[in-house]
Design a protein around this motif. Sequence first.
Motif, PDB file in Angstrom:
ATOM      1  N   LYS A   1      -8.242   2.212   2.765  1.00  0.00           N
ATOM      2  CA  LYS A   1      -9.504   1.790   3.385  1.00  0.00           C
ATOM      3  C   LYS A   1     -10.410   2.987   3.685  1.00  0.00           C
ATOM      4  CE  LYS A   1      -7.359  -0.033   6.908  1.00  0.00           C
ATOM      5  NZ  LYS A   1      -5.945   0.352   6.658  1.00  0.00           N
ATOM      6  N   SER A   2      -9.839   3.983   4.345  1.00  0.00           N
ATOM      7  CA  SER A   2     -10.635   5.176   4.668  1.00  0.00           C
ATOM      8  C   SER A   2     -11.108   5.859   3.391  1.00  0.00           C
ATOM      9  CB  SER A   2      -9.808   6.174   5.469  1.00  0.00           C
ATOM     10  OG  SER A   2      -9.434   5.616   6.699  1.00  0.00           O
ATOM     11  N   THR A   3     -10.226   5.935   2.433  1.00  0.00           N
ATOM     12  CA  THR A   3     -10.581   6.606   1.184  1.00  0.00           C
ATOM     13  C   THR A   3     -11.751   5.892   0.512  1.00  0.00           C
ATOM     14  OG1 THR A   3      -8.262   7.227   0.954  1.00  0.00           O
ATOM     15  CG2 THR A   3      -9.649   7.462  -0.984  1.00  0.00           C
TER      16      THR A   3
ATOM     17  N   SER B   1      -1.832   0.157   6.879  1.00  0.00           N
ATOM     18  CA  SER B   1      -2.013   1.603   6.894  1.00  0.00           C
ATOM     19  C   SER B   1      -1.663   2.191   5.532  1.00  0.00           C
ATOM     20  CB  SER B   1      -1.118   2.205   7.980  1.00  0.00           C
ATOM     21  OG  SER B   1      -1.298   3.588   8.012  1.00  0.00           O
TER      22      SER B   1
HETATM   23  N1  LIG Z   1      -6.117  14.255   2.307  1.00  0.00           N
HETATM   24  C1  LIG Z   1      -5.152  13.556   1.723  1.00  0.00           C
HETATM   25  N2  LIG Z   1      -4.298  14.154   0.873  1.00  0.00           N
HETATM   26  C2  LIG Z   1      -3.313  13.455   0.271  1.00  0.00           C
HETATM   27  N3  LIG Z   1      -3.113  12.152   0.427  1.00  0.00           N
HETATM   28  C3  LIG Z   1      -3.941  11.493   1.273  1.00  0.00           C
HETATM   29  C4  LIG Z   1      -4.991  12.150   1.946  1.00  0.00           C
HETATM   30  N4  LIG Z   1      -5.643  11.246   2.716  1.00  0.00           N
HETATM   31  C5  LIG Z   1      -5.021  10.084   2.506  1.00  0.00           C
HETATM   32  N5  LIG Z   1      -4.007  10.208   1.632  1.00  0.00           N
HETATM   33  C6  LIG Z   1      -3.129   9.128   1.145  1.00  0.00           C
HETATM   34  O1  LIG Z   1      -3.944   8.180   0.509  1.00  0.00           O
HETATM   35  C7  LIG Z   1      -3.520   6.863   0.795  1.00  0.00           C
HETATM   36  C8  LIG Z   1      -4.669   6.059   1.393  1.00  0.00           C
HETATM   37  O2  LIG Z   1      -5.056   6.664   2.624  1.00  0.00           O
HETATM   38  P1  LIG Z   1      -6.207   6.085   3.524  1.00  0.00           P
HETATM   39  O3  LIG Z   1      -6.392   7.048   4.621  1.00  0.00           O
HETATM   40  O4  LIG Z   1      -7.387   5.763   2.674  1.00  0.00           O
HETATM   41  O5  LIG Z   1      -5.537   4.766   4.055  1.00  0.00           O
HETATM   42  P2  LIG Z   1      -6.067   3.789   5.190  1.00  0.00           P
HETATM   43  O6  LIG Z   1      -6.048   2.445   4.585  1.00  0.00           O
HETATM   44  O7  LIG Z   1      -7.339   4.286   5.744  1.00  0.00           O
HETATM   45  O8  LIG Z   1      -4.908   3.892   6.274  1.00  0.00           O
HETATM   46  P3  LIG Z   1      -5.015   3.843   7.867  1.00  0.00           P
HETATM   47  O9  LIG Z   1      -5.118   2.427   8.278  1.00  0.00           O
HETATM   48  O10 LIG Z   1      -3.720   4.463   8.314  1.00  0.00           O
HETATM   49  O11 LIG Z   1      -6.191   4.659   8.268  1.00  0.00           O
HETATM   50  C9  LIG Z   1      -2.343   7.009   1.731  1.00  0.00           C
HETATM   51  O12 LIG Z   1      -1.168   6.843   0.937  1.00  0.00           O
HETATM   52  C10 LIG Z   1      -2.433   8.391   2.257  1.00  0.00           C
HETATM   53  O13 LIG Z   1      -1.152   8.900   2.502  1.00  0.00           O
END
Ligand SMILES: Nc1ncnc2c1ncn2[C@@H]1O[C@H](COP(=O)(O)OP(=O)(O)OP(=O)(O)O)[C@@H](O)[C@H]1O
Lengths: 221, 233
Positions: free
Chosen positions: B32-34, B28
């Motif tokens: 990944k989402s980003t 997490s």
């Molecule tokens: N809108 C936002 N504003 C500020 N920081 C963000 C935002 N969205 C995500 N982040 C930060 O960017 C980083 C990557 O987030 P992301 O959502 O891409 O992770 P992820 O791998 O998809 O996690 P997960 O498995 O929880 O979905 C994290 O540290 C998160 O806190």
Amino acid sequence: MDALLQQFFNFDIMMQASPIILRGFGMTLLLCLVVIPMGLLGGLAVALASLSPIRTVRWITIIFVDLFRAIPPLALLIFVSAGLPFADIRVSPFAAVCISFLLNNSAYYGEIYRSGIESIGAGQTDASRSTGLSASQTMAYVILPQAVRNVLPDLISNTVEVVKLTSLASVVAFAELLYAADMARSVTYNASPITFAAVLYLLVLWPVVRLLSRLENKMQN
Amino acid sequence: MSYEKLKVLRGINIDVRPSELVFIIGPSGSGKSTLLRCCNRLEEPDSGEIIVDGEAITAKGANLNAIRRRIGMVFQSFNLYPHLTAGGNVMLALRKVLGKPKAEARAIAEAALVRVGLADKIDNYPNQLSGGQQQRAAIARALALEPKIMLFDEPTSALDPELVGDVLNVMAELKRSGMTMVVVSHEMRFAKAAADRVVFMDGGVIVEQGAPADLFANPKQKRTRDFVGQIEQ
Ligand SMILES: Nc1ncnc2c1ncn2[C@@H]1O[C@H](COP(=O)(O)OP(=O)(O)OP(=O)(O)O)[C@@H](O)[C@H]1O
Ligand SMILES: [Mg+2]
């Protein structure tokens, strides 16, 4: 007791006054028909401006909303109708009412729309934009329909307030319902025309507030 | 790509071939989402280039809305429009972006819903559908625009376990039909069965990637080993 009835519920006087009162009622309806749509549209514009990506636009909107929510609507109306002539702008009583109501109502409706728009999660915008809809299409087809539905009770409730506030127009001698009733009262030395007017307001607004209560109950569940 | 001062993704270099299914895993917050959201510019990368189907979507004058409908996206929380029926959800972009007449849009929507097994749900509102049905309707909404690539961000994470299978089946069918897919998910069984390549991300970088069998059986990096060990138990 009988004197009280005579003073407030004199049916003959009501009948006598009914032509002028019904004409006033017609003017009130006309006024509503103009100022409510104007307020709803103005409010939408204010809400969209308050969410503008341009900071200056947002600032101006905040000042506009604060200003016109803080000024008493009656003061605003008198200012527009009595003040503008000093700037060599002549406005009819009807126009003065429309202008001051537009300013006041846009501020109030605007805040309602804005809270509705902000209640819609970012995921809706993500979904819409990811299918190629533009920002304005997203607002029009995805966000606003949901936002309006969420704040429908507030919109209706504010509209009830607006209907009641149209009686302020009597102050600038616009012959709406209350003005007409008060004319009749001063001619007949009897308050029954005012009762008549109150009944007419009630007749129009009661179904609306009833609907409102049901809507609010429904949305709570 | 960064939020404020936080650098979320750094030095990502990834190439997805046509009809390939790339499966992305990682803890997490690893980005990944980003990464997915950069692929259709729901998130704006600070630097770098993203090319989809030969078109540089990060280019200055790129027509974003035209590009986006070529890139289907499916979200963890479905994000169906609650005020529209399943059919209405699928038809909105067909009508407003592609300008299709109503009858044609409806026919396309029907076909898309049939494809995800929701033939009889076209006139149902999202709150009348189960989670699995909602997610499949969301997939249909993306598919109807005939995307070149589909991005899935944890499509089954919000579903009750017994509903996961239906969604995965639809995704497997998509893969068989030759769709290019990038999937962020924790469904390792699906990865092993359907993925061509698994990418492990941590801390905004790609730590390791490879064929599912290799990456899961003998990961080279310690971080990968730890993560795979964690989720496999
Ligand atoms: N809108 C936002 N504003 C500020 N920081 C963000 C935002 N969205 C995500 N982040 C930060 O960017 C980083 C990557 O987030 P992301 O959502 O891409 O992770 P992820 O791998 O998809 O996690 P997960 O498995 O929880 O979905 C994290 O540290 C998160 O806190
Ligand atoms: Mg995520």
